[in-house]
Design an enzyme around this catalytic site. Structure first.
Site, PDB file in Angstrom:
ATOM      1  N   SER A  83       0.801  -1.382   0.162  1.00 23.94           N
ATOM      2  CA  SER A  83      -0.189  -0.089   0.032  1.00 23.94           C
ATOM      3  C   SER A  83       0.933   1.213   0.015  1.00 23.94           C
ATOM      4  O   SER A  83       1.859   1.285   0.500  1.00 23.94           O
ATOM      5  CB  SER A  83      -0.773   0.158   1.308  1.00 23.94           C
ATOM      6  OG  SER A  83      -1.582   1.280   1.524  1.00 23.94           O
TER       7      SER A  83
ATOM      8  N   TYR B 154      -3.162  -1.036   9.935  1.00 27.35           N
ATOM      9  CA  TYR B 154      -3.204  -1.230   8.298  1.00 27.35           C
ATOM     10  C   TYR B 154      -1.874  -1.058   7.843  1.00 27.35           C
ATOM     11  O   TYR B 154      -1.155  -1.873   7.403  1.00 27.35           O
ATOM     12  CB  TYR B 154      -4.031  -0.319   7.781  1.00 27.35           C
ATOM     13  CG  TYR B 154      -3.833  -0.740   6.286  1.00 27.35           C
ATOM     14  CD1 TYR B 154      -4.202  -1.896   5.672  1.00 27.35           C
ATOM     15  CD2 TYR B 154      -3.586   0.087   5.094  1.00 27.35           C
ATOM     16  CE1 TYR B 154      -4.292  -1.995   4.476  1.00 27.35           C
ATOM     17  CE2 TYR B 154      -3.437  -0.149   4.075  1.00 27.35           C
ATOM     18  CZ  TYR B 154      -3.838  -1.312   3.429  1.00 27.35           C
ATOM     19  OH  TYR B 154      -3.998  -1.582   2.261  1.00 27.35           O
TER      20      TYR B 154
END
Length: 244
Positions: A138, A151
């Site tokens: 990400s 996350y």
């Protein structure tokens, strides 16, 4: 690696980036093995793609299910040339409020499952003398984002696993790459385990700057083809390489 005539195993293939990658790969002449938990969506996608697709319902946090899927893939296509570790989920919460059990589950899916997938395909790739692995991370790991520590830490760990694997497996002819997408217009933000409001606010704030899953898919296939260490779709203003 040449995409045409290769066999590419894709996790999280029932929608979004995984689905787009499968479609793009078959369009370029590849065979695809589709892994995800949602059997109905997998079957629909496989029907769309035809004989070059194999749908295998799988919970990638279950090592036994993974091993069964690997065997079925080899029985069907005889080889696994590339792995795309795409399955993942978000969790948004301030540090002091992170639900520990939810965080453990996040790590299982975002970090440990990709490692288990790599361990499952590496022996077959070693035997072939070649292979490509793309771990989908990400662009959020490029910065420090309040509320995203759970996350981003799960993806940062994946980044390190990916980089070390690249070094360790190079002599075996296995190339490991990492892709860093930016905000992508998929179901991801609707499937966040915790912090739904924060996730929805993020994608609304990005607006038209959000990328399509098809654009991410092209980057994934590009890494399989070139074997580069990494690529990203992160705008330069956020620490990436993309001109906006």
């Amino acid at each position: 690696m040449n995409i045409e005539n290769s066999t590419i195993l894709i996790t999280g293939a029932s929608s979004g980036i995984g689905e787009a990658t499968a479609i793009a790969a078959v369009e370029k002449g590849a065979r695809v093995v589709l892994l995800a938990r949602r059997e109905d969506k997998l079957r629909d996608l496989a029907a769309l793609l035809g004989s070059n697709a194999l749908a295998l319902p799988c919970d990638v946090t279950d090592a036994a299910q993974i091993e069964t899927c690997i065997q079925k893939a080899l029985e069907k296509f005889g080889q696994i040339d590339a792995l795309v570790n795409n399955a993942g989920r978000g969790l948004y919460s301030p540090i002091e409020n992170i639900d520990i059990e939810a965080y453990r589950e996040l790590l299982e899916l975002n970090t440990i499952a990709p490692l288990v997938m790599m361990q499952a395909v590496i022996p077959h790739m070693r035997q072939q003398g070649s292979g490509a692995i793309v771990n989908v991370s990400s662009g959020a790991t490029f910065g420090i984002l309040p509320g995203a520590s759970a996350y981003t830490s799960s993806k940062t760990a994946l980044n390190t696993l990916s980089d070390v694997a690249r070094v360790e497996l190079a002599e075996a002819g296995i190339v490991v790459s990492t892709l860093y997408p930016f905000v992508t217009d998929t179901e991801f933000y609707g499937a966040v385990e915790k912090g739904q409001d924060a996730a929805e606010a993020e994608i609304k704030g990005i607006g038209e700057a959000a990328h399509s899953p098809e654009r991410v898919a092209e980057k994934i296939l590009g890494l399989i083809r070139t074997g580069e260490r990494q690529d990203d779709l992160v705008p330069k203003e956020y620490g990436g390489s993309l001109d906006t």
